[in-house]
Enzyme design. Structure first.
Site, PDB file in Angstrom:
ATOM      1  N   ARG A 100       0.816  -1.230   0.000  1.00 58.98           N
ATOM      2  CA  ARG A 100       0.000   0.000   0.000  1.00 58.98           C
ATOM      3  C   ARG A 100       0.844   1.272   0.000  1.00 58.98           C
ATOM      4  NH1 ARG A 100      -3.472  -2.786   3.639  1.00 58.98           N
ATOM      5  NH2 ARG A 100      -5.207  -3.657   2.463  1.00 58.98           N
ATOM      6  N   LYS A 147       3.301  11.679 -11.038  1.00 57.84           N
ATOM      7  CA  LYS A 147       2.447  10.827 -11.877  1.00 57.84           C
ATOM      8  C   LYS A 147       3.201   9.549 -12.163  1.00 57.84           C
ATOM      9  CE  LYS A 147      -0.445  14.030 -14.508  1.00 57.84           C
ATOM     10  NZ  LYS A 147      -0.798  14.471 -15.864  1.00 57.84           N
ATOM     11  N   GLU A 189      10.389  18.301 -24.744  1.00 60.04           N
ATOM     12  CA  GLU A 189       9.686  18.682 -23.502  1.00 60.04           C
ATOM     13  C   GLU A 189      10.261  19.975 -22.913  1.00 60.04           C
ATOM     14  OE1 GLU A 189       6.994  17.093 -22.408  1.00 60.04           O
ATOM     15  OE2 GLU A 189       7.158  14.948 -22.874  1.00 60.04           O
ATOM     16  N   LYS A 201       7.960  23.124 -13.720  1.00 59.90           N
ATOM     17  CA  LYS A 201       7.050  22.006 -13.444  1.00 59.90           C
ATOM     18  C   LYS A 201       6.638  22.019 -11.971  1.00 59.90           C
ATOM     19  CE  LYS A 201       5.663  17.387 -14.121  1.00 59.90           C
ATOM     20  NZ  LYS A 201       5.778  16.151 -14.882  1.00 59.90           N
ATOM     21  N   GLU A 247      -4.116  17.765 -11.259  1.00 63.01           N
ATOM     22  CA  GLU A 247      -4.601  18.184 -12.582  1.00 63.01           C
ATOM     23  C   GLU A 247      -6.105  18.460 -12.635  1.00 63.01           C
ATOM     24  OE1 GLU A 247      -2.441  16.446 -15.862  1.00 63.01           O
ATOM     25  OE2 GLU A 247      -4.218  16.567 -17.118  1.00 63.01           O
ATOM     26  N   ARG A 300      -2.394  22.272 -14.191  1.00 67.42           N
ATOM     27  CA  ARG A 300      -1.414  21.243 -14.566  1.00 67.42           C
ATOM     28  C   ARG A 300      -1.615  20.790 -16.014  1.00 67.42           C
ATOM     29  NH1 ARG A 300       1.132  16.271 -10.949  1.00 67.42           N
ATOM     30  NH2 ARG A 300       2.490  15.530 -12.612  1.00 67.42           N
ATOM     31  N   ASN A 328       0.272  19.678 -20.843  1.00 66.62           N
ATOM     32  CA  ASN A 328      -0.117  18.820 -21.957  1.00 66.62           C
ATOM     33  C   ASN A 328      -0.064  19.538 -23.295  1.00 66.62           C
ATOM     34  OD1 ASN A 328      -0.632  16.721 -20.166  1.00 66.62           O
ATOM     35  ND2 ASN A 328      -2.699  17.480 -19.784  1.00 66.62           N
ATOM     36  N   HIS A 348       0.158  17.606 -26.463  1.00 70.61           N
ATOM     37  CA  HIS A 348      -0.033  16.189 -26.147  1.00 70.61           C
ATOM     38  C   HIS A 348      -1.298  15.577 -26.746  1.00 70.61           C
ATOM     39  CE1 HIS A 348       3.367  16.755 -23.548  1.00 70.61           C
ATOM     40  NE2 HIS A 348       3.316  15.516 -23.106  1.00 70.61           N
ATOM     41  N   HIS A 363      -0.541  12.231 -28.579  1.00 76.40           N
ATOM     42  CA  HIS A 363      -1.065  10.912 -28.213  1.00 76.40           C
ATOM     43  C   HIS A 363      -1.720  10.223 -29.399  1.00 76.40           C
ATOM     44  CE1 HIS A 363      -1.054  11.948 -23.637  1.00 76.40           C
ATOM     45  NE2 HIS A 363       0.119  11.544 -24.086  1.00 76.40           N
ATOM     46  N   HIS A 382       8.120   9.628 -27.856  1.00 73.83           N
ATOM     47  CA  HIS A 382       7.157  10.514 -27.191  1.00 73.83           C
ATOM     48  C   HIS A 382       7.544  11.995 -27.348  1.00 73.83           C
ATOM     49  CE1 HIS A 382       4.266  11.950 -24.258  1.00 73.83           C
ATOM     50  NE2 HIS A 382       5.252  12.562 -23.620  1.00 73.83           N
TER      51      HIS A 382
HETATM   52  N1  LIG Z   1       5.143  10.727 -15.249  1.00 75.39           N
HETATM   53  C1  LIG Z   1       5.137  11.800 -16.005  1.00 75.39           C
HETATM   54  O1  LIG Z   1       4.775  12.899 -15.565  1.00 75.39           O
HETATM   55  C2  LIG Z   1       5.624  11.709 -17.418  1.00 75.39           C
HETATM   56  C3  LIG Z   1       5.886  12.871 -18.150  1.00 75.39           C
HETATM   57  C4  LIG Z   1       6.402  12.742 -19.439  1.00 75.39           C
HETATM   58  C5  LIG Z   1       6.631  11.477 -19.977  1.00 75.39           C
HETATM   59  N2  LIG Z   1       6.363  10.365 -19.242  1.00 75.39           N
HETATM   60  C6  LIG Z   1       6.634   9.020 -19.763  1.00 75.39           C
HETATM   61  O2  LIG Z   1       8.038   8.883 -19.953  1.00 75.39           O
HETATM   62  C7  LIG Z   1       8.268   7.870 -20.926  1.00 75.39           C
HETATM   63  C8  LIG Z   1       9.356   8.324 -21.873  1.00 75.39           C
HETATM   64  O3  LIG Z   1      10.522   8.564 -21.141  1.00 75.39           O
HETATM   65  P1  LIG Z   1      11.969   8.412 -21.821  1.00 75.39           P
HETATM   66  O4  LIG Z   1      11.988   9.175 -23.082  1.00 75.39           O
HETATM   67  O5  LIG Z   1      12.954   8.685 -20.780  1.00 75.39           O
HETATM   68  O6  LIG Z   1      11.939   6.878 -22.256  1.00 75.39           O
HETATM   69  P2  LIG Z   1      12.797   5.621 -21.782  1.00 75.39           P
HETATM   70  O7  LIG Z   1      12.735   5.412 -20.343  1.00 75.39           O
HETATM   71  O8  LIG Z   1      12.338   4.506 -22.671  1.00 75.39           O
HETATM   72  O9  LIG Z   1      14.278   6.023 -22.185  1.00 75.39           O
HETATM   73  C9  LIG Z   1      14.610   6.207 -23.551  1.00 75.39           C
HETATM   74  C10 LIG Z   1      15.768   5.296 -23.967  1.00 75.39           C
HETATM   75  O10 LIG Z   1      16.979   5.862 -23.468  1.00 75.39           O
HETATM   76  C11 LIG Z   1      17.712   4.880 -22.736  1.00 75.39           C
HETATM   77  N3  LIG Z   1      18.447   5.634 -21.715  1.00 75.39           N
HETATM   78  C12 LIG Z   1      17.945   6.284 -20.646  1.00 75.39           C
HETATM   79  N4  LIG Z   1      18.918   6.932 -20.011  1.00 75.39           N
HETATM   80  C13 LIG Z   1      20.056   6.708 -20.685  1.00 75.39           C
HETATM   81  C14 LIG Z   1      21.397   7.133 -20.538  1.00 75.39           C
HETATM   82  N5  LIG Z   1      21.765   7.981 -19.553  1.00 75.39           N
HETATM   83  N6  LIG Z   1      22.313   6.692 -21.423  1.00 75.39           N
HETATM   84  C15 LIG Z   1      21.960   5.871 -22.448  1.00 75.39           C
HETATM   85  N7  LIG Z   1      20.707   5.457 -22.648  1.00 75.39           N
HETATM   86  C16 LIG Z   1      19.770   5.866 -21.777  1.00 75.39           C
HETATM   87  C17 LIG Z   1      16.692   3.919 -22.217  1.00 75.39           C
HETATM   88  O11 LIG Z   1      17.268   2.652 -21.986  1.00 75.39           O
HETATM   89  C18 LIG Z   1      15.706   3.891 -23.391  1.00 75.39           C
HETATM   90  O12 LIG Z   1      16.153   2.992 -24.372  1.00 75.39           O
HETATM   91  C19 LIG Z   1       6.939   7.618 -21.608  1.00 75.39           C
HETATM   92  O13 LIG Z   1       6.430   6.392 -21.166  1.00 75.39           O
HETATM   93  C20 LIG Z   1       6.058   8.754 -21.117  1.00 75.39           C
HETATM   94  O14 LIG Z   1       4.702   8.413 -21.050  1.00 75.39           O
HETATM   95  C21 LIG Z   1       5.862  10.466 -17.976  1.00 75.39           C
END
Ligand SMILES: NC(=O)c1ccc[n+]([C@@H]2O[C@H](COP(=O)([O-])OP(=O)(O)OC[C@H]3O[C@@H](n4cnc5c(N)ncnc54)[C@H](O)[C@@H]3O)[C@@H](O)[C@H]2O)c1
Length: 372
Positions: free
Chosen positions: A123, A145, A187, A229, A239, A243, A247, A250, A254, A268
Site C-alpha cells: 500500500r 504521476k 519537452e 514544473k 490536474e 497542470r 499537456n 499532447h 497521443h 514521445h
Molecule cells: N510521469 C510523467 O509525468 C511523465 C511525463 C512525461 C513522460 N512520461 C513518460 O516517460 C516515458 C518516456 O521517457 P523516456 O523518453 O525517458 O523513455 P525511456 O525510459 O524509454 O528512455 C529512452 C531510452 O533511453 C535509454 N536511456 C535512458 N537513459 C540513458 C542514458 N543515460 N544513457 C543511455 N541510454 C539511456 C533507455 O534505456 C531507453 O532505451 C513515456 O512512457 C512517457 O509516457 C511520464
C-alpha cells in the site's frame, strides 16, 4: 560545477530535486537520511544498468548501503502489466518493507513503472527517482504521476505517488543517444512555449550548445524546466486545472503515438514537438496568436534537427478523421469533449475544450497534405 536544488514543498510530501553532475557517485550521502536500514532495491532497465548501475552501487556502498537490483528490458513496452507484476513480486521476494526505499534508475519508462510499483507495494513505500534521460530529468521524474500503459491506451493505469527525492545527475546525459536527447529536448521547449517566452528565447540562443554537451547549459535547462514544473504541480497536484498546461502538444502527440504504435517510428518527445507546432498552427488559424508564431516554433525545432511536421513521420498515417478519432481516446476527454492547450503567443498557453472540430480537421488536413 554548481549543483542546483529545486524544492517541491507539497504539504506533507515535500521533496528536493537535486540537479548537477556526478550526483550518483554521492548517492549514499543523499539517500542515507531517508533510510531506516542501509539497504535499497533498484529498478532499472538493461541499457542503463550496463552503463551506470555499477557507479550507482559504488556511490551507495560508499555510505554502507547494500543494493539489490532488477534490470528490465529497455523500451516503452516495459511500462505494462507483466513487468509491473514482475517488479512488485521481485520487491516482495527481496523483502522490501514498508519503511524501505525503492530507487528508480532510468528514463521515464522506469520512473513511471518503478514509481507505480512503489505506490502499490504494501500500500505504498517511498521511492527515489534517479532520472537518466533528459525527458525524465525535466519532466517525468517530478510531479508524482506514475503508471503503466494498458491495451486501451497509454498511461491509463496509475497513481499519484510523489518521490521522496529526485537526483538528476546531468553527467549521465552524455551517454544518451542523440535521438533520445532531442526527444527530451521537445519537452524542454514545451516549457518555454507554454509559460515563459524569455526561456524560449534562451533556448533559441543556447539550444545548440546544450545539444553539443555544454554542461552548464544543460544544468540550467534542467533547473529551469524542473522549477516550472514544480510551480505548476504546487498549484494543481492532481490536474484539476493548471497542470493541464503541461499537456501542450499532447492531444496531437497521443494520437500520433497511437497511430505509429508507441515505438521507434515516433518517440514521445518527438510527438510532443510536432504536437506543439500543430497546437500553434491551430492557435494561429483561430486568430489567437500571431501568424508568425508557428513558423518561429518550427524554425527552432528544425535548427535543432528535430521532427516538426507529419511529413517527418515515416510510413502510413491515418487520415484527418482517423487522427481525430484517436484523439477521442485520450484520457483527458470529458463528456466526449476534446481538451486542447492553445496559445495566445509564445509563453502564453491556456486550456480550452471550446475548439471547433472543423478547425482541427483543417489543420490536420493541411499537415497531411505536406506528406504527399
Ligand atoms: N510521469 C510523467 O509525468 C511523465 C511525463 C512525461 C513522460 N512520461 C513518460 O516517460 C516515458 C518516456 O521517457 P523516456 O523518453 O525517458 O523513455 P525511456 O525510459 O524509454 O528512455 C529512452 C531510452 O533511453 C535509454 N536511456 C535512458 N537513459 C540513458 C542514458 N543515460 N544513457 C543511455 N541510454 C539511456 C533507455 O534505456 C531507453 O532505451 C513515456 O512512457 C512517457 O509516457 C511520464
Amino acid at each position: 560545477m554548481t549543483m542546483e536544488t529545486v524544492s517541491v514543498p507539497l504539504p506533507g510530501r515535500a521533496y528536493d530535486v537535486v540537479i548537477g553532475p556526478d550526483l550518483i557517485d554521492r548517492a549514499g550521502e543523499f539517500v542515507s537520511p531517508l533510510l531506516r536500514r542501509p539497504r535499497v532495491a533498484v529498478l532499472t532497465d538493461q541499457t542503463v544498468a550496463g552503463l551506470h548501475l555499477k557507479q550507482l552501487e559504488a556511490g551507495l556502498a560508499a555510505d554502507g548501503i547494500s543494493v539489490v537490483s532488477l534490470a528490465l528490458p529497455a523500451g516503452e513496452a516495459t511500462k505494462s502489466w507483466p513487468y509491473l507484476s514482475q517488479s512488485v513480486e521481485w520487491l516482495l521476494e527481496q523483502k522490501i518493507e514498508r519503511a524501505d526505499v525503492v530507487l528508480a534508475l532510468g528514463g521515464g519508462v522506469i520512473g513511471d513503472l518503478g514509481g507505480f510499483a512503489a505506490a502499490i507495494l504494501r500500500r505504498g513505500v517511498r521511492f527515489v527517482q534517479i532520472p537518466t534521460s533528459l525527458l525524465a530529468q525535466v519532466d517525468s521524474s517530478v510531479g508524482g504521476k506514475t503508471g503503466i500503459n494498458a491495451s486501451h491506451g497509454k498511461n491509463l493505469v496509475g497513481a499519484f505517488h510523489q518521490p521522496s527525492l529526485v537526483l538528476a545527475d546531468t553527467a549521465l546525459l552524455s551517454s544518451l543517444p542523440a535521438r533520445d536527447f532531442l526527444a527530451g529536448y521537445g519537452e524542454v521547449v514545451k516549457y518555454g512555449l507554454l509559460g515563459d517566452a524569455a526561456f524560449f528565447e534562451w533556448l533559441e540562443q543556447n539550444g545548440a550548445a546544450l545539444a553539443n554537451g555544454d554542461l552548464a547549459a544543460r544544468i540550467e535547462a534542467v533547473r529551469h524546466s524542473v522549477q516550472m514544473k514544480a510551480d505548476i504541480v504546487l498549484r494543481d497536484e492532481t490536474e484539476q486545472g493548471d497542470r493541464a498546461l503541461l499537456n501542450l502538444g499532447h492531444t496531437f502527440c497521443h494520437a500520433l503515438e497511437a497511430a505509429t504504435g508507441y515505438g521507434d517510428r515516433l518517440l514521445h518527445g518527438e510527438g510532443v514537438a510536432i504536437g506543439c507546432v500543430l497546437a500553434f498552427e491551430l492557435s494561429a488559424r483561430l486568430g489567437l496568436c500571431p501568424q508568425e508564431d508557428p513558423s518561429r516554433v518550427r524554425a527552432h525545432l528544425r535548427a535543432m534537427g528535430m521532427k516538426t511536421d507529419l511529413a517527418d513521420i515515416s510510413g502510413d498515417l491515418p487520415d484527418a478523421a482517423g487522427l481525430m478519432a484517436l484523439m477521442g481516446q485520450d484520457k483527458k476527454v470529458v463528456d466526449g469533449q476534446l481538451t486542447f492547450v492553445l496559445a495566445r503567443g509564445i509563453g502564453q498557453a491556456f486550456v480550452t475544450s471550446d475548439v471547433a472540430q472543423s478547425a482541427v480537421l483543417d489543420v490536420l488536413n493541411d499537415a497531411l497534405a505536406l506528406r504527399r
